[in-house]
Write a protein that holds these residues in place. Structure first.
Motif, mmCIF file in Angstrom:
data_model
loop_
_atom_site.group_PDB
_atom_site.id
_atom_site.type_symbol
_atom_site.label_atom_id
_atom_site.label_comp_id
_atom_site.label_asym_id
_atom_site.label_seq_id
_atom_site.Cartn_x
_atom_site.Cartn_y
_atom_site.Cartn_z
ATOM 1 N N VAL A 52 -14.734 9.881 25.770
ATOM 2 C CA VAL A 52 -14.569 8.503 25.307
ATOM 3 C C VAL A 52 -15.667 7.636 25.901
ATOM 4 N N GLU A 53 -16.251 6.788 25.059
ATOM 5 C CA GLU A 53 -17.183 5.775 25.551
ATOM 6 C C GLU A 53 -16.533 4.419 25.355
ATOM 7 N N ILE A 54 -16.429 3.672 26.439
ATOM 8 C CA ILE A 54 -15.898 2.315 26.381
ATOM 9 C C ILE A 54 -17.084 1.359 26.388
ATOM 10 N N VAL A 55 -17.171 0.528 25.346
ATOM 11 C CA VAL A 55 -18.277 -0.418 25.202
ATOM 12 C C VAL A 55 -17.732 -1.828 25.427
ATOM 13 N N ILE A 101 -25.887 8.822 21.217
ATOM 14 C CA ILE A 101 -25.451 9.818 22.199
ATOM 15 C C ILE A 101 -24.177 10.538 21.774
ATOM 16 N N GLY A 102 -23.413 9.962 20.838
ATOM 17 C CA GLY A 102 -22.392 10.692 20.102
ATOM 18 C C GLY A 102 -21.099 11.110 20.754
ATOM 19 N N MET A 103 -20.599 10.361 21.732
ATOM 20 C CA MET A 103 -19.299 10.732 22.297
ATOM 21 C C MET A 103 -18.242 10.717 21.187
ATOM 22 N N PRO A 104 -17.252 11.592 21.253
ATOM 23 C CA PRO A 104 -16.284 11.704 20.152
ATOM 24 C C PRO A 104 -15.545 10.410 19.810
ATOM 25 N N LEU A 105 -15.235 9.599 20.820
ATOM 26 C CA LEU A 105 -14.495 8.363 20.565
ATOM 27 C C LEU A 105 -15.184 7.184 21.227
ATOM 28 N N ARG A 106 -15.161 6.040 20.523
ATOM 29 C CA ARG A 106 -15.688 4.801 21.088
ATOM 30 C C ARG A 106 -14.570 3.772 21.099
ATOM 31 N N LEU A 107 -14.364 3.158 22.248
ATOM 32 C CA LEU A 107 -13.433 2.035 22.384
ATOM 33 C C LEU A 107 -14.272 0.804 22.685
ATOM 34 N N GLU A 120 -10.935 -2.022 19.843
ATOM 35 C CA GLU A 120 -11.375 -1.346 18.624
ATOM 36 C C GLU A 120 -11.540 0.140 18.926
ATOM 37 N N PHE A 121 -10.913 0.967 18.112
ATOM 38 C CA PHE A 121 -10.922 2.424 18.246
ATOM 39 C C PHE A 121 -11.748 2.999 17.105
ATOM 40 N N LYS A 122 -12.770 3.810 17.434
ATOM 41 C CA LYS A 122 -13.601 4.389 16.386
ATOM 42 C C LYS A 122 -14.022 5.810 16.755
ATOM 43 N N PRO A 123 -13.576 6.784 15.967
ATOM 44 C CA PRO A 123 -14.100 8.143 16.137
ATOM 45 C C PRO A 123 -15.563 8.190 15.686
ATOM 46 N N ARG A 124 -16.410 8.878 16.422
ATOM 47 C CA ARG A 124 -17.839 8.933 16.102
ATOM 48 C C ARG A 124 -18.090 9.558 14.731
ATOM 49 N N ALA A 125 -17.295 10.542 14.356
ATOM 50 C CA ALA A 125 -17.535 11.257 13.104
ATOM 51 C C ALA A 125 -17.177 10.442 11.862
ATOM 52 N N GLU A 126 -16.486 9.316 12.043
ATOM 53 C CA GLU A 126 -16.090 8.498 10.897
ATOM 54 C C GLU A 126 -17.077 7.354 10.693
ATOM 55 N N GLU A 137 -1.104 1.834 23.035
ATOM 56 C CA GLU A 137 -1.188 3.021 22.181
ATOM 57 C C GLU A 137 -2.529 3.737 22.283
ATOM 58 N N VAL A 138 -3.448 3.198 23.073
ATOM 59 C CA VAL A 138 -4.802 3.745 23.134
ATOM 60 C C VAL A 138 -4.807 5.176 23.668
ATOM 61 N N LEU A 139 -4.107 5.446 24.742
ATOM 62 C CA LEU A 139 -4.092 6.787 25.323
ATOM 63 C C LEU A 139 -3.583 7.816 24.316
ATOM 64 N N THR A 140 -2.446 7.532 23.700
ATOM 65 C CA THR A 140 -1.877 8.466 22.729
ATOM 66 C C THR A 140 -2.832 8.680 21.568
ATOM 67 N N ARG A 141 -3.442 7.610 21.102
ATOM 68 C CA ARG A 141 -4.360 7.702 19.970
ATOM 69 C C ARG A 141 -5.576 8.552 20.329
#
Length: 148
Positions: A52-55, A101-107, A120-126, A137-141
């Motif tokens: 996860v990358e937190i921005v 850099i492509g981490m799987p998830l960006r918050l 804001e929750f965003k998967p890199r592949a989407e 709900e962030v952890l579960t997501r």
């Protein structure tokens, strides 16, 4: 190197080693070749340097920084590796770098999402924008997204 072993007749034999070129660096390069888009790398969760990358949009804002620290600790306690981008850069630069850099998830921690009670929750592949997910709900997501 002079390394020898004793064979069944108690005679010293030299050890022969070989390397066939499938190491960590070649595996990572093959992964990047297979999993990328025009914006950069798309790491699969199993190989990603961080999950996860937190921005932070406003790294100097105490609320933003505290939210990032709390989320990072919660995610780390669940076994996820977290990278925090708290650079003083424009949002576009941070988003482009995150995609590169492509981490799987960006918050993304920004004022609009925080005002709505989430990040804001965003998967890199989407493609496109992410969605606001409530803080509780962030952890579960994240765990659900990384498991699939």
């Amino acid at each position: 190197m002079g390394f020898t072993v004793m064979d069944e007749s108690q005679k010293r034999q030299s050890v022969i080693m070989g390397c066939y070129g499938i190491g960590v660096s070649r595996t990572m390069a093959a992964c990047v070749e297979m999993s990328h888009d025009d914006a950069g790398i798309i790491w699969p969760a199993a190989l990603a340097p961080y999950h996860v990358e937190i921005v932070l949009m406003k790294p100097d804002d105490e609320t933003h920084a505290a939210t990032a620290d709390k989320l990072a600790a919660e995610l780390a306690d669940a076994g996820l590796d977290v990278l925090i981008d708290d650079r003083k850069e424009r949002p576009g630069v941070k988003f482009n770098d995150a995609d590169l850099i492509g981490m799987p998830l960006r918050l993304t921690i920004g004022q609009k999402a925080l005002d709505a009670g989430g990040v804001e929750f965003k998967p890199r592949a989407e493609e496109g924008k992410g969605e606001v997910v409530p803080l509780n709900e962030v952890l579960t997501r994240c765990l659900t997204a990384l498991a699939s």
